[in-house]
Write a protein that holds these residues in place. Sequence first.
Motif, PDB file in Angstrom:
ATOM      1  N   SER A 292       0.823  -1.199   0.072  1.00 61.19           N
ATOM      2  CA  SER A 292      -0.110   0.081  -0.080  1.00 61.19           C
ATOM      3  C   SER A 292       0.867   1.420  -0.116  1.00 61.19           C
ATOM      4  O   SER A 292       0.626   2.104  -0.831  1.00 61.19           O
ATOM      5  CB  SER A 292      -0.772   0.049   1.250  1.00 61.19           C
ATOM      6  OG  SER A 292      -1.666  -1.062   1.397  1.00 61.19           O
ATOM      7  N   TRP A 302      -3.905  10.069  -5.301  1.00 60.23           N
ATOM      8  CA  TRP A 302      -4.121   9.097  -4.096  1.00 60.23           C
ATOM      9  C   TRP A 302      -3.548   9.422  -2.873  1.00 60.23           C
ATOM     10  O   TRP A 302      -4.082   9.303  -1.848  1.00 60.23           O
ATOM     11  CB  TRP A 302      -4.318   7.688  -4.545  1.00 60.23           C
ATOM     12  CG  TRP A 302      -5.637   7.505  -5.453  1.00 60.23           C
ATOM     13  CD1 TRP A 302      -5.794   7.094  -6.728  1.00 60.23           C
ATOM     14  CD2 TRP A 302      -6.705   7.121  -4.566  1.00 60.23           C
ATOM     15  NE1 TRP A 302      -7.104   6.972  -7.112  1.00 60.23           N
ATOM     16  CE2 TRP A 302      -7.742   6.710  -5.669  1.00 60.23           C
ATOM     17  CE3 TRP A 302      -7.158   6.738  -3.263  1.00 60.23           C
ATOM     18  CZ2 TRP A 302      -8.888   6.596  -5.590  1.00 60.23           C
ATOM     19  CZ3 TRP A 302      -8.439   6.620  -3.319  1.00 60.23           C
ATOM     20  CH2 TRP A 302      -9.487   6.429  -4.340  1.00 60.23           C
ATOM     21  N   ALA A 330      -9.895   1.548   0.703  1.00 61.79           N
ATOM     22  CA  ALA A 330     -10.048   1.334  -0.995  1.00 61.79           C
ATOM     23  C   ALA A 330      -8.484   1.264  -1.395  1.00 61.79           C
ATOM     24  O   ALA A 330      -8.337   0.183  -2.139  1.00 61.79           O
ATOM     25  CB  ALA A 330     -10.642   2.709  -1.616  1.00 61.79           C
ATOM     26  N   VAL A 331      -7.632   1.936  -0.958  1.00 55.76           N
ATOM     27  CA  VAL A 331      -6.043   1.715  -1.473  1.00 55.76           C
ATOM     28  C   VAL A 331      -5.573   0.495  -1.024  1.00 55.76           C
ATOM     29  O   VAL A 331      -5.144  -0.459  -1.588  1.00 55.76           O
ATOM     30  CB  VAL A 331      -5.179   2.904  -0.658  1.00 55.76           C
ATOM     31  CG1 VAL A 331      -3.767   2.468  -0.861  1.00 55.76           C
ATOM     32  CG2 VAL A 331      -5.523   4.127  -1.530  1.00 55.76           C
ATOM     33  N   GLU A 334      -7.151  -2.460  -2.886  1.00 54.99           N
ATOM     34  CA  GLU A 334      -6.770  -2.501  -4.242  1.00 54.99           C
ATOM     35  C   GLU A 334      -5.276  -2.955  -4.316  1.00 54.99           C
ATOM     36  O   GLU A 334      -4.764  -3.790  -5.126  1.00 54.99           O
ATOM     37  CB  GLU A 334      -6.701  -0.958  -4.850  1.00 54.99           C
ATOM     38  CG  GLU A 334      -6.128  -0.866  -6.266  1.00 54.99           C
ATOM     39  CD  GLU A 334      -6.798  -1.536  -7.387  1.00 54.99           C
ATOM     40  OE1 GLU A 334      -7.509  -2.436  -7.042  1.00 54.99           O
ATOM     41  OE2 GLU A 334      -6.486  -1.303  -8.636  1.00 54.99           O
ATOM     42  N   PRO A 388      -7.930   2.378  -7.108  1.00 60.12           N
ATOM     43  CA  PRO A 388      -8.793   1.917  -5.767  1.00 60.12           C
ATOM     44  C   PRO A 388     -10.215   2.553  -6.190  1.00 60.12           C
ATOM     45  O   PRO A 388     -11.152   2.048  -5.041  1.00 60.12           O
ATOM     46  CB  PRO A 388      -8.140   2.975  -4.817  1.00 60.12           C
ATOM     47  CG  PRO A 388      -6.868   3.460  -5.094  1.00 60.12           C
ATOM     48  CD  PRO A 388      -7.020   3.338  -6.870  1.00 60.12           C
TER      49      PRO A 388
END
Length: 469
Positions: A292, A302, A330-331, A334, A388
């Motif tokens: 991440s 982001w 969300a990151v 992803e 994401p």
Amino acid sequence: MSLSAARVLDLPASSFQPPAPPPQPKPLGAFRLIASLWRNPLECWAQDHFDKPIVIGGLPFAHVVLVSEPRAIEHVLLDNAGNYRKDSLQRRVLSAGLGHGLLSAEGEQWRVQRRTVAPVFARKTIMDFAPHMLAAAAALVARWRRQDGVSLDVAAAMTRLTLDVLERTIFSDGLGRAPEEFRLAMRTYFDTIGRIDPFDVLGLPPTVPRFAHWRVRSTLRFFEGAIDDIIATRRRRLAEEPDAVAKDILTLLLNALDPETGNRMAEIEVRSNILTFIAAGHETTANLLTWSLFLLSQAPAWRERVEAEAERELHAPPASLGERLVATRAVIDEAARLYPPIAAISRVALGPDELAGTKLKRGSLVVIAPYVLHRHRLLWRDPNTFDPTRFLGEARHAIDRYAYIPFGAGARTCIGSLFALQEATLVLASIVKNFRLDLAPGTAVWPLLRVTLRPANGLPMVITRRRAG
Ligand code: HEM
């Protein structure tokens, strides 16, 4: 959809394609396949694997089927799960010390343990651990404040941090008489069990001693003995002053009762499960955080969004943070799609079956590879792009449950997934609020699969303090 989700939806999709081995133009022959499994199993996937729902073939001595069709995966992991068991290599590699724990157990022993241990990982219990996770993150932030502008290996730092979180949540009143010796023994132990021993690949029986295990036998004995001492001390305290004892994972395990029989777990099962939680929970979560941080360093829009979210939300009560840190989560989701820490799951068929029109026989090896599934052309738009927004609002709900499985699925789904996701979200937010991390100049990042999916050669990054605090 929450307000915070709506706010991040207007983000431009990033066009960043993170590093990954290009698929082989056609499936490898046996010799090259074995060589690439040894070097880096990620390099063995061919274009067909990312294009077709099911691909047969692979090793000369086994009928191997790679399945990437969500309904077929649901069939193996849920509907017809009784026809499949974990394959023996996976279990042998893990078995040292973990043999009686949840990850390696099978059949009735597994069923009893899973229902007994389930409350330890219930949502409410995990939320109660949030302050411990934030405290471990704060300790990291304090250490890094003294290293402003320095380049350090973020992968190693994340491994240290996830062990710290487990230490605080399992043994909240400390590691006993010799904590540093305990930590050293723990590191040696996990270095050893993670390695695939050639004797395991050859299928030699467990009675033949493994070289690596023999080499560190005394460390293992010390480590296991130290855990037994901690358990014995805790049992005494629970008997003498039950209300004064912290409700950490150790207490919860010792008090856990099988809801059907009322039985407690045996001593060896408690120890095996503590080792299992540390083994299954530290490197996996560390890799998720590491990837991440790498992805954010390559996607400036982001990174700014996640920084702003952390500044805005981190003051809220810990229990509400999961709902507030929407972009951060969300990151992480992803990162788990592109670099799933457990890149492949395998099962052996106990009897004949049929998957997506393909016949299986008894003994067939079914491989379900989150790494391939999460980059499959039939299931994802721009599968190799970091984006994401896939995990925001309606888009998240549209993802098939069996197309995205970083934590597995079905009965044997990861029991620690809520723990890991909460930890990763709180720690990532705490880091980006305080620091900006950039790849150290000259670093080439490359994913390597060694039990878990990690950056080969660690992740050197320069850490820069964002604010005086
Ligand atoms: C990002 C972090 C993590 C990832 C990606 C991950 C992934 C997985 C996967 C894919 C499985 C299923 C394996 C299979 O079906 O063959 C699994 C099982 C398991 N995980 Fe995790 N895990 C993570 C963190 C944790 C944590 C923090 C714990 C405990 C504290 C944990 C404990 C377990 C256990 C005990 C099992 C076996 C469950 C059973 O068979 O009943 N994991 N994990």
